[in-house]
Enzyme design. Structure first.
Site, PDB file in Angstrom:
ATOM      1  N   ARG A 231       0.848  -1.190   0.000  1.00 22.27           N
ATOM      2  CA  ARG A 231       0.000   0.000   0.000  1.00 22.27           C
ATOM      3  C   ARG A 231       0.881   1.236   0.000  1.00 22.27           C
ATOM      4  O   ARG A 231       1.971   1.241   0.584  1.00 22.27           O
ATOM      5  CB  ARG A 231      -0.910   0.026   1.246  1.00 22.27           C
ATOM      6  N   GLU A 260       5.240  13.208  -7.465  1.00 22.97           N
ATOM      7  CA  GLU A 260       6.620  13.291  -6.995  1.00 22.97           C
ATOM      8  C   GLU A 260       7.450  12.108  -7.523  1.00 22.97           C
ATOM      9  O   GLU A 260       8.639  12.245  -7.813  1.00 22.97           O
ATOM     10  CB  GLU A 260       6.607  13.277  -5.465  1.00 22.97           C
ATOM     11  N   HIS A 272      -1.422   0.307 -10.056  1.00 22.52           N
ATOM     12  CA  HIS A 272      -2.111  -0.629  -9.143  1.00 22.52           C
ATOM     13  C   HIS A 272      -2.524  -1.918  -9.864  1.00 22.52           C
ATOM     14  O   HIS A 272      -3.705  -2.294  -9.870  1.00 22.52           O
ATOM     15  CB  HIS A 272      -3.314   0.041  -8.483  1.00 22.52           C
TER      16      HIS A 272
HETATM   17  N1  LIG Z   1      -0.885  -4.169  -5.239  1.00 26.71           N
HETATM   18  C1  LIG Z   1      -2.003  -4.851  -5.151  1.00 26.71           C
HETATM   19  O1  LIG Z   1      -2.833  -4.855  -6.056  1.00 26.71           O
HETATM   20  C2  LIG Z   1      -2.256  -5.694  -3.943  1.00 26.71           C
HETATM   21  C3  LIG Z   1      -3.007  -6.881  -4.076  1.00 26.71           C
HETATM   22  C4  LIG Z   1      -3.213  -7.673  -2.960  1.00 26.71           C
HETATM   23  C5  LIG Z   1      -2.713  -7.281  -1.734  1.00 26.71           C
HETATM   24  N2  LIG Z   1      -2.015  -6.119  -1.632  1.00 26.71           N
HETATM   25  C6  LIG Z   1      -1.476  -5.697  -0.336  1.00 26.71           C
HETATM   26  O2  LIG Z   1      -0.569  -6.682   0.130  1.00 26.71           O
HETATM   27  C7  LIG Z   1      -0.744  -6.837   1.539  1.00 26.71           C
HETATM   28  C8  LIG Z   1      -0.300  -8.216   1.957  1.00 26.71           C
HETATM   29  O3  LIG Z   1      -1.213  -9.177   1.423  1.00 26.71           O
HETATM   30  P1  LIG Z   1      -1.258 -10.686   1.943  1.00 26.71           P
HETATM   31  O4  LIG Z   1      -2.363 -11.350   1.187  1.00 26.71           O
HETATM   32  O5  LIG Z   1       0.095 -11.280   1.915  1.00 26.71           O
HETATM   33  O6  LIG Z   1      -1.717 -10.446   3.454  1.00 26.71           O
HETATM   34  P2  LIG Z   1      -1.581 -11.438   4.698  1.00 26.71           P
HETATM   35  O7  LIG Z   1      -2.545 -10.956   5.703  1.00 26.71           O
HETATM   36  O8  LIG Z   1      -1.639 -12.856   4.244  1.00 26.71           O
HETATM   37  O9  LIG Z   1      -0.095 -11.181   5.241  1.00 26.71           O
HETATM   38  C9  LIG Z   1       0.323  -9.992   5.876  1.00 26.71           C
HETATM   39  C10 LIG Z   1       1.477 -10.355   6.799  1.00 26.71           C
HETATM   40  O10 LIG Z   1       2.066  -9.161   7.288  1.00 26.71           O
HETATM   41  C11 LIG Z   1       2.519  -9.424   8.595  1.00 26.71           C
HETATM   42  N3  LIG Z   1       2.787  -8.154   9.279  1.00 26.71           N
HETATM   43  C12 LIG Z   1       1.885  -7.280   9.793  1.00 26.71           C
HETATM   44  N4  LIG Z   1       2.549  -6.219  10.326  1.00 26.71           N
HETATM   45  C13 LIG Z   1       3.872  -6.436  10.120  1.00 26.71           C
HETATM   46  C14 LIG Z   1       5.052  -5.702  10.432  1.00 26.71           C
HETATM   47  N5  LIG Z   1       4.990  -4.504  11.056  1.00 26.71           N
HETATM   48  N6  LIG Z   1       6.236  -6.219  10.077  1.00 26.71           N
HETATM   49  C15 LIG Z   1       6.323  -7.423   9.450  1.00 26.71           C
HETATM   50  N7  LIG Z   1       5.238  -8.174   9.140  1.00 26.71           N
HETATM   51  C16 LIG Z   1       4.025  -7.677   9.471  1.00 26.71           C
HETATM   52  C17 LIG Z   1       1.399 -10.252   9.208  1.00 26.71           C
HETATM   53  O11 LIG Z   1       1.845 -10.968  10.351  1.00 26.71           O
HETATM   54  C18 LIG Z   1       1.038 -11.168   8.034  1.00 26.71           C
HETATM   55  O12 LIG Z   1       1.741 -12.395   8.071  1.00 26.71           O
HETATM   56  C19 LIG Z   1      -2.240  -6.575   1.742  1.00 26.71           C
HETATM   57  O13 LIG Z   1      -2.508  -6.115   3.056  1.00 26.71           O
HETATM   58  C20 LIG Z   1      -2.560  -5.532   0.713  1.00 26.71           C
HETATM   59  O14 LIG Z   1      -2.463  -4.240   1.278  1.00 26.71           O
HETATM   60  C21 LIG Z   1      -1.772  -5.337  -2.706  1.00 26.71           C
END
Ligand SMILES: NC(=O)c1ccc[n+]([C@@H]2O[C@H](COP(=O)([O-])OP(=O)(O)OC[C@H]3O[C@@H](n4cnc5c(N)ncnc54)[C@H](O)[C@@H]3O)[C@@H](O)[C@H]2O)c1
Length: 387
Positions: A231, A260, A272
């Site tokens: 994000r 920027e 995205h």
């Molecule tokens: N670019 C895109 O189109 C797109 C698509 C899907 C997801 N995403 C983003 O990717 C993120 C991750 O997705 P996911 O499916 O792997 O989620 P997920 O919930 O499976 O995994 C997130 C992980 O982050 C860890 N975490 C939380 N805070 C942390 C910290 N401070 N330091 C280290 N680890 C930490 C959690 O313990 C968890 O294991 C989503 O939250 C979303 O914002 C972006």
């Protein structure tokens, strides 16, 4: 018949999993049992009294009034991990885009003019500006080892990279899915100090806002490549552009263009695109449809954002599902109500999560409607339904 209202287009690959003799699906429907949606904003919509479940084909649920639905005992399902492979593939592409200067090189090639012989000459003269480096042996730091981070870490190993990960919330299940050679960093700083590529896969929350700021950037290796397909708010844009200008950061690859960032040659900002694949859309639809169907037909909950996972194999034909506040003596009151009606409990499963809990009770005999109303009237019960 269960009535399913779709508020967005849901991939037919998912909808086809609802048998036509038991489910009717339409984008116009009164008194739906469940709603399926993607990004439709439900906040201003009157929630029908008939509604039992909401299914979001995707991960984020900020377009859904989760709190209001929870108070009515309505689970909101989502599809964690269904788009993880799509994001992983773009992260790999991002590493290669940065390492081989593919963006500027394409722009150079597109700008070539003259005869083919002149273009060949210009190519040979100009290509040295785009010489890159290879991935094997480089250190990949993965922040967040959830659904996406784990796939990225394993892909890094497969590409010959040395992978280090940091995730204080890593589950045992998650750890099992990681390649054995992925090293564990005990602190974020430990990872930042050694990685040649840092890729972020954590959700945006209060604790992860500006996670990568000027101070953390200063800890990184000179020439690091930073990748952010999580994000926008997790990386401080000012700090990262300053770090590129100073030469600290070699490149920033992200999914979030901003004015920027666009000015910098070493920024690759995609619009995205992380989860934008046909396969991710299909995966989300299949997963959410299965979750909602399982809930409507059997009362089982898997992947709701507001209730715990609760599932039980069906051992009798008579099942009562109850969503309730997580307060003392709920189970006692539910079983007493059933016991007073001389109904024998065959099996009972209860799980809680935070302020809420969910209970499945299998009974040997049918449950009369007035008894369901009695259970529903117990203070703290949010929903009671025969399944
Ligand atoms: N670019 C895109 O189109 C797109 C698509 C899907 C997801 N995403 C983003 O990717 C993120 C991750 O997705 P996911 O499916 O792997 O989620 P997920 O919930 O499976 O995994 C997130 C992980 O982050 C860890 N975490 C939380 N805070 C942390 C910290 N401070 N330091 C280290 N680890 C930490 C959690 O313990 C968890 O294991 C989503 O939250 C979303 O914002 C972006």
């Amino acid at each position: 018949m269960f009535k399913i209202l779709t508020l967005n287009n849901i991939s037919p690959l998912g909808l086809d999993r609802l048998p036509k003799d038991r489910f009717v699906v339409s984008d116009r429907m009164t008194e739906p049992d469940a709603i399926l949606l993607r990004s439709f904003k439900m906040h201003d919509m009157a929630v029908p009294g008939s509604l039992k479940a909401v299914g979001r084909a995707g991960a984020g649920v900020n377009n859904i009034p989760v709190d209001a639905l929870t108070k009515r005992g309505i689970p909101v399902f989502n599809t964690p991990g269904a788009n993880a492979n799509a994001v992983k593939e773009l992260v790999i592409a991002g590493m290669l885009l940065a390492a081989r200067h593919i963006g500027p090189a394409l722009r150079f090639a597109e700008g070539l003019t003259g005869s083919d012989a002149e273009i060949s000459k210009a190519v040979e003269a100009g290509k040295k500006s785009y010489a890159g480096f290879e991935l094997p042996g480089r250190k990949l730091g993965v922040i967040g080892l959830g659904a996406i981070g784990r796939l990225v870490a394993n892909a890094g190993v497969a590409l010959g990279m040395d992978v280090i990960g940091f995730d204080p919330g890593l589950t045992v299940e998650g750890a099992w899915q990681l390649a054995a050679t992925v090293k564990k960093a005990d602190t974020l700083e430990e990872l930042l100090r050694v990685a040649d590529f840092v890729t972020i896969h954590v959700p945006l929350m209060e604790t992860t806002k500006n996670l990568i700021d000027a101070e953390r950037l200063s800890l990184m290796k000179d020439g690091v490549v930073l990748i952010n397909f999580a994000r926008e708010g997790i990386v401080n844009t000012n700090a990262v552009t300053a770090a590129i200008t100073s030469g600290k950061v070699y490149g920033y690859v992200c999914d979030f263009p901003a004015n920027e960032l666009k000015q910098h040659d070493r920024v690759i900002a995609l619009p995205h695109l992380g989860a934008s694949t046909a396969e991710a859309e299909d995966n989300c639809a299949v997963m959410v449809v299965d979750e909602v169907r399982n809930f409507l037909e059997h009362g089982n909950i898997k992947n709701a954002v507001n209730f715990p996972d609760v599932a039980a194999p069906r051992e009798t034909a008579h099942r009562l599902a109850v969503a309730n506040a997580n307060v003392p003596n709920m189970l006692g009151q539910i079983s007493e109500t059933l016991g007073l009606a001389k109904l024998n409990i065959h099996d009972m499963v209860n799980r809680s999560r935070g302020d809420y809990a969910y209970t499945i009770v299998d009974l040997d005999d049918p449950i009369p409607p007035d008894l369901v109303r009695k259970v529903a009237a117990i203070p703290g019960v949010l929903m009671a339904r025969v399944v």
